[in-house]
Motif scaffolding. Structure first.
Motif: not given
Ligand code: HEM
Length: 370
Positions: A192-203, A342-354
């Protein structure tokens, strides 16, 4: 005109197909949530050992004649749970405990069909990306394995002197249910998540990952509380029999057995892990809200709220000595806590990983053009 997701389209179709597959998987997640609730209710009403046969096809139909009811009741009267715990149970009482276990098993079969039939259809119409197919097949096989594990769990309650199932099988059954649920939810989110969305800070990602690990460990520990019926004792909070660490915490030898067989230790560990989870989640929420956006922010809010509700439910379940309604709610909300994490973690996935996720490469479009 509505878009036919099964036809090859040059543009936009890849997203539509991905969405269709994701929605189907989310429906399966909803069905698994219902199943988790049914499983809790079955266990807490003492219904789990009422069907002594493993009959994947024949067992689809409930008993239709008086003779069939009598035959099944006679089977139940052979097991120790009847002789040691329910010697006064009559046929009407047996019918009452039978239904929940029957519906639990029937719902499992329905989930299998709701997974298999759309899978075959979407596959046949070319709507499932080639790289997604092995994952879906593995998930289907894990679902079948879960049915088998369920049967071994039930069979563990038929041993001489045994009036309930083994806590080890119960934990495997609960954990596999949540692994399946989590993997299907994760796959749907990835579609569902478009690959263009930014990920979150690594920390923040690391902090949310730590929350996921703590939630998982607390759930497994909760499985042992349920499996040992450890919630029927030490029904005070926060102290256990007037002490923070209960008497007899480390009594069993070898020491590891205290983690899985010592009622006092198992309940204390679950309380401790739940408290560590709640503190970590609420800390991450307070620290991460200004740093997270979109799905990650929504996921963090959901996680904070779900953990607070689950903690309160856990205490209420304990103080009320595990009534079926509260115990079942505690089991369902555990799955919701995991979903939010899992929702929060997925929302923070870095763009590169997606971008490197096979589910996000342009597989549909390439197939469509070929
Ligand atoms: C993050 C918080 C928590 C999570 C994720 C969690 C998760 C679970 C899970 C998965 C189970 C096994 C399934 C079931 O409900 O039967 C369980 C059982 C249980 N939990 Fe928790 N729990 C949490 C907090 C608490 C707290 C704070 C208490 C009480 C102080 C508590 C008391 C219990 C009891 C008594 C059971 C056994 C219920 C039964 O026999 O059905 N839980 N928990």
């Amino acid at each position: 005109m509505p878009l036919d997701v099964t036809q090859p389209h040059p543009a936009g179709a890849a997203d539509a197909r991905r969405r269709a597959v994701a929605i189907w998987l989310l429906v399966i997640c909803g069905m698994i949530l219902v199943m988790i609730g049914l499983g809790g209710a079955t266990r807490l009403t003492g219904s789990g050992l009422s069907i002594m046969e493993w009959a994947p096809l024949r067992g689809t139909l409930p008993p239709l004649t008086e003779a069939e009811w009598q035959r099944l009741f006679a089977l139940y009267r052979q097991i120790p749970q009847y002789t040691l715990l329910n010697p006064d149970l009559d046929l009407d009482g047996f019918r009452r405990i039978f239904w929940l276990e029957y519906v639990h098993r029937l719902w499992g079969r329905l989930i299998g069909l709701a997974f298999l039939l759309p899978l075959l259809w979407l596959w046949w119409r070319g709507a499932i990306d080639k790289r997604l197919r092995p994952r879906l097949l593995v998930l289907f096989m894990l679902g079948g394995l879960q049915g088998g594990v369920g049967w071994f769990m039930v069979a563990s309650g038929f041993f001489p002197d045994s009036i309930a199932v083994s806590q080890y099988w119960l934990v495997v059954h609960l954990t596999l249910a949540l692994v399946l649920y989590g993997a299907i939810l994760w796959t749907a989110l990835s579609l569902l998540r478009p690959a263009s969305l930014p990920g979150g800070p690594p920390a923040l990602r690391r902090a949310v990952f730590a929350c996921c690990v703590l939630v998982t460990v607390t759930i497994v520990a909760g499985g042992f509380v349920a499996g040992l019926k450890a919630g029927l004792t030490y029904n005070t909070f926060p102290l256990m029999d007037g002490r923070i660490v209960p008497d007899g915490y480390g009594d069993l030898r070898p020491a590891w057995r205290n983690l899985t067989e010592n009622i006092a230790a198992v309940q204390f560990n679950h309380r401790l892990l739940a408290t560590a989870t709640a503190v970590t989640v609420l800390g991450t929420l307070a620290w991460g809200l200004t740093r997270a956006r979109g799905l990650a922010k929504a996921g963090l809010w959901a996680l904070g709220i779900a953990v607070a509700v689950q903690y309160g439910l856990g205490v209420a379940t304990l103080l009320a000595v595990v009534p079926p309604l509260l115990g079942t709610a505690h089991q369902i909300v555990a799955a919701l806590v995991l979903s939010a994490a899992l929702l929060a973690l997925h929302g923070l996935r870095p763009t590169a990983a997606l971008a490197h996720d096979p589910l996000h490469e342009d597989g549909f479009r390439q197939e469509g053009r070929a």
